[in-house]
Design a protein around this motif. Structure first.
Motif, PDB file in Angstrom:
ATOM      1  N   SER A  82      21.035  85.291  14.819  1.00 56.28           N
ATOM      2  CA  SER A  82      21.612  84.989  13.518  1.00 56.28           C
ATOM      3  C   SER A  82      23.072  84.576  13.665  1.00 56.28           C
ATOM      4  N   SER A  83      23.833  85.329  14.461  1.00 52.52           N
ATOM      5  CA  SER A  83      25.250  84.994  14.647  1.00 52.52           C
ATOM      6  C   SER A  83      25.421  83.646  15.342  1.00 52.52           C
ATOM      7  N   LEU A  84      24.499  83.315  16.254  1.00 51.40           N
ATOM      8  CA  LEU A  84      24.581  82.037  16.959  1.00 51.40           C
ATOM      9  C   LEU A  84      24.282  80.862  16.028  1.00 51.40           C
ATOM     10  N   TYR A  85      23.293  81.029  15.143  1.00 53.51           N
ATOM     11  CA  TYR A  85      22.994  79.946  14.204  1.00 53.51           C
ATOM     12  C   TYR A  85      24.114  79.785  13.172  1.00 53.51           C
ATOM     13  N   TYR A  86      24.764  80.887  12.816  1.00 51.52           N
ATOM     14  CA  TYR A  86      25.958  80.773  11.966  1.00 51.52           C
ATOM     15  C   TYR A  86      27.019  79.933  12.672  1.00 51.52           C
ATOM     16  N   ALA A  87      27.192  80.184  13.969  1.00 52.85           N
ATOM     17  CA  ALA A  87      28.185  79.422  14.732  1.00 52.85           C
ATOM     18  C   ALA A  87      27.828  77.940  14.802  1.00 52.85           C
ATOM     19  N   LEU A  88      26.523  77.652  14.733  1.00 51.86           N
ATOM     20  CA  LEU A  88      26.062  76.268  14.767  1.00 51.86           C
ATOM     21  C   LEU A  88      26.065  75.630  13.380  1.00 51.86           C
ATOM     22  N   GLY A  89      26.435  76.416  12.366  1.00 50.44           N
ATOM     23  CA  GLY A  89      26.504  75.889  11.011  1.00 50.44           C
ATOM     24  C   GLY A  89      25.194  75.903  10.255  1.00 50.44           C
ATOM     25  N   GLU A  90      24.193  76.615  10.783  1.00 51.86           N
ATOM     26  CA  GLU A  90      22.877  76.671  10.138  1.00 51.86           C
ATOM     27  C   GLU A  90      22.744  78.008   9.401  1.00 51.86           C
ATOM     28  N   GLU A  91      23.387  78.105   8.274  1.00 50.69           N
ATOM     29  CA  GLU A  91      23.483  79.368   7.555  1.00 50.69           C
ATOM     30  C   GLU A  91      22.136  79.841   7.013  1.00 50.69           C
ATOM     31  N   HIS A  92      21.295  78.918   6.578  1.00 49.35           N
ATOM     32  CA  HIS A  92      20.001  79.323   6.018  1.00 49.35           C
ATOM     33  C   HIS A  92      19.145  80.027   7.079  1.00 49.35           C
ATOM     34  N   LYS A  93      19.050  79.427   8.275  1.00 49.55           N
ATOM     35  CA  LYS A  93      18.284  80.052   9.343  1.00 49.55           C
ATOM     36  C   LYS A  93      18.918  81.369   9.778  1.00 49.55           C
ATOM     37  N   ALA A  94      20.237  81.392   9.827  1.00 50.36           N
ATOM     38  CA  ALA A  94      20.939  82.617  10.198  1.00 50.36           C
ATOM     39  C   ALA A  94      20.630  83.741   9.211  1.00 50.36           C
ATOM     40  N   ASP A  95      20.634  83.435   7.922  1.00 44.56           N
ATOM     41  CA  ASP A  95      20.335  84.439   6.900  1.00 44.56           C
ATOM     42  C   ASP A  95      18.902  84.950   7.025  1.00 44.56           C
ATOM     43  N   GLU A  96      17.958  84.052   7.305  1.00 47.80           N
ATOM     44  CA  GLU A  96      16.563  84.448   7.466  1.00 47.80           C
ATOM     45  C   GLU A  96      16.398  85.421   8.632  1.00 47.80           C
ATOM     46  N   LEU A  97      17.051  85.129   9.743  1.00 45.67           N
ATOM     47  CA  LEU A  97      16.946  85.993  10.919  1.00 45.67           C
ATOM     48  C   LEU A  97      17.595  87.347  10.663  1.00 45.67           C
ATOM     49  N   HIS A  98      18.729  87.340   9.983  1.00 47.12           N
ATOM     50  CA  HIS A  98      19.405  88.600   9.654  1.00 47.12           C
ATOM     51  C   HIS A  98      18.520  89.459   8.748  1.00 47.12           C
ATOM     52  N   MET A  99      17.868  88.835   7.784  1.00 47.19           N
ATOM     53  CA  MET A  99      16.996  89.578   6.875  1.00 47.19           C
ATOM     54  C   MET A  99      15.802  90.166   7.618  1.00 47.19           C
ATOM     55  N   LYS A 100      15.215  89.386   8.529  1.00 50.33           N
ATOM     56  CA  LYS A 100      14.072  89.893   9.296  1.00 50.33           C
ATOM     57  C   LYS A 100      14.489  91.070  10.167  1.00 50.33           C
ATOM     58  N   ALA A 101      15.641  90.952  10.817  1.00 47.54           N
ATOM     59  CA  ALA A 101      16.131  92.046  11.655  1.00 47.54           C
ATOM     60  C   ALA A 101      16.382  93.304  10.818  1.00 47.54           C
ATOM     61  N   SER A 102      16.940  93.142   9.626  1.00 47.77           N
ATOM     62  CA  SER A 102      17.216  94.286   8.743  1.00 47.77           C
ATOM     63  C   SER A 102      15.921  94.962   8.302  1.00 47.77           C
ATOM     64  N   GLU A 103      14.916  94.168   7.960  1.00 50.52           N
ATOM     65  CA  GLU A 103      13.624  94.721   7.549  1.00 50.52           C
ATOM     66  C   GLU A 103      12.969  95.486   8.701  1.00 50.52           C
ATOM     67  N   MET A 104      13.056  94.929   9.910  1.00 50.81           N
ATOM     68  CA  MET A 104      12.482  95.606  11.068  1.00 50.81           C
ATOM     69  C   MET A 104      13.213  96.911  11.375  1.00 50.81           C
ATOM     70  N   ALA A 105      14.533  96.914  11.208  1.00 49.48           N
ATOM     71  CA  ALA A 105      15.307  98.134  11.459  1.00 49.48           C
ATOM     72  C   ALA A 105      14.895  99.242  10.499  1.00 49.48           C
ATOM     73  N   LEU A 106      14.627  98.888   9.250  1.00 50.16           N
ATOM     74  CA  LEU A 106      14.167  99.880   8.275  1.00 50.16           C
ATOM     75  C   LEU A 106      12.794 100.427   8.667  1.00 50.16           C
ATOM     76  N   LEU A 107      11.896  99.531   9.113  1.00 53.89           N
ATOM     77  CA  LEU A 107      10.568  99.966   9.535  1.00 53.89           C
ATOM     78  C   LEU A 107      10.654 100.896  10.741  1.00 53.89           C
ATOM     79  N   LEU A 108      11.501 100.526  11.705  1.00 53.54           N
ATOM     80  CA  LEU A 108      11.645 101.362  12.901  1.00 53.54           C
ATOM     81  C   LEU A 108      12.192 102.733  12.531  1.00 53.54           C
TER      82      LEU A 108
END
Length: 298
Positions: A82-108
């Motif tokens: 997510s941080s790498l895609y933010y650096a590449l200027g792809e905020e939408h993809k970065a946000d999607e990855l951050h959300m998936k990681a957050s959801e997985m962290a809650l499940l774990l």
């Protein structure tokens, strides 16, 4: 781990060239980690038939499904991607990855057992949770992806005598019926896991325990002989039973010291920043970076 390494390179160097050169590889790695066919119940699943296994390989057949340490690393990798895609200027993809990681962290985190004060070792493809008294909960602990109450409970549980020895942390509790002091996965002491536990201690505010765990590794490093630092030691005595001079164990001890105790983080071209978490017995640490000396105190 490759994604996290790429993110670390960018954070510490501030050099975007490597990221741009490996953009295609980043896309492939991210696609692999987000492929829904690899998931069960929202968590990434290991599949021994395709050699996609947890740690260690020798226990892969009995740990098919969503393993605690694999999902911890997947969560970390998705956040770093997510941080790498933010650096590449792809905020939408970065946000999607951050959300998936957050959801997985809650499940774990939801797999935390209050009775054992550990996270369930793995969840099979039928959704059945398997509790093994292993120290694999040290992996998400080291990454700081657990809620404070869960992290604190795990810190305290893994410091108990059935896990912690004078020379480091057992891979399996001595109270577990399957405990075997000289079996790599069923009771041997791993300096790598001890280092991850130490890092977790620093992340969750237990500086004294973190420093204590790190010193158990340093004692092994300083004890001399051609076989130190070994990948594993007997769970009943500091007898080396693994490969000698294990680079991953050495690296994780260094990471725990710098990232955990010194709170180091990359500052790009401006150099590193520090937020030290020193124990009471350490008044100051002095680092030399090139011609510059940096004094870190409490």
């Amino acid at each position: 781990l490759w994604i996290s390494g790429l993110a670390d390179h960018l954070a510490w160097s501030g050099d975007y060239r490597l990221l741009k050169d490996h953009r295609a590889n980043l896309d492939m790695a991210t696609d692999f980690l987000t492929d829904e066919s690899r998931y069960t119940g929202g968590l990434f699943s290991c599949d021994p038939s395709s050699l996609l296994v947890g740690w260690p390989v020798s226990a892969s057949l009995e740990r098919e499904g969503a393993c605690v340490e694999v999902n911890a690393w997947v969560i970390k990798s998705l956040e770093d991607a997510s941080s790498l895609y933010y650096a590449l200027g792809e905020e939408h993809k970065a946000d999607e990855l951050h959300m998936k990681a957050s959801e997985m962290a809650l499940l774990l985190s939801s797999l935390f057992s209050k009775h054992e004060s550990l996270i369930y070792d793995h969840v099979d493809r039928e959704g059945k949770k398997h509790m093994i008294l292993s120290s694999m909960s040290a992996v998400p602990l080291s990454l700081g992806i657990l809620p404070d109450d869960v992290g604190i409970a795990i810190v305290k549980r893994l410091y108990e005598q059935d896990f912690m020895t004078a020379w480091g942390m057992r891979s399996l509790s001595s109270k577990d019926p399957a405990y075997d002091a000289k079996h790599y996965y069923r009771g041997a002491v791993w300096p790598s896991l001890t280092a991850m536990y130490a890092l977790g201690c620093f992340r969750y505010g237990f500086q004294e325990l973190g420093w204590d765990a790190l010193n158990r590794i340093f004692d092994l490093l300083l004890s001399g002989g051609p076989r130190y630092l070994s990948a594993a030691y007997s769970g009943d005595s500091p007898e080396p039973i693994g490969p000698a001079w294990h680079s991953a164990s050495c690296a994780l001890a260094i990471i725990s010291f710098f990232d955990g105790m010194l709170g180091a983080s990359g500052g790009g071209a401006e150099g590193p920043t520090f937020e030290p978490h020193l124990p009471q017995s350490v008044k100051q640490v002095t680092l030399q970076i090139g011609d510059k000396k940096i004094a870190l105190g409490r």
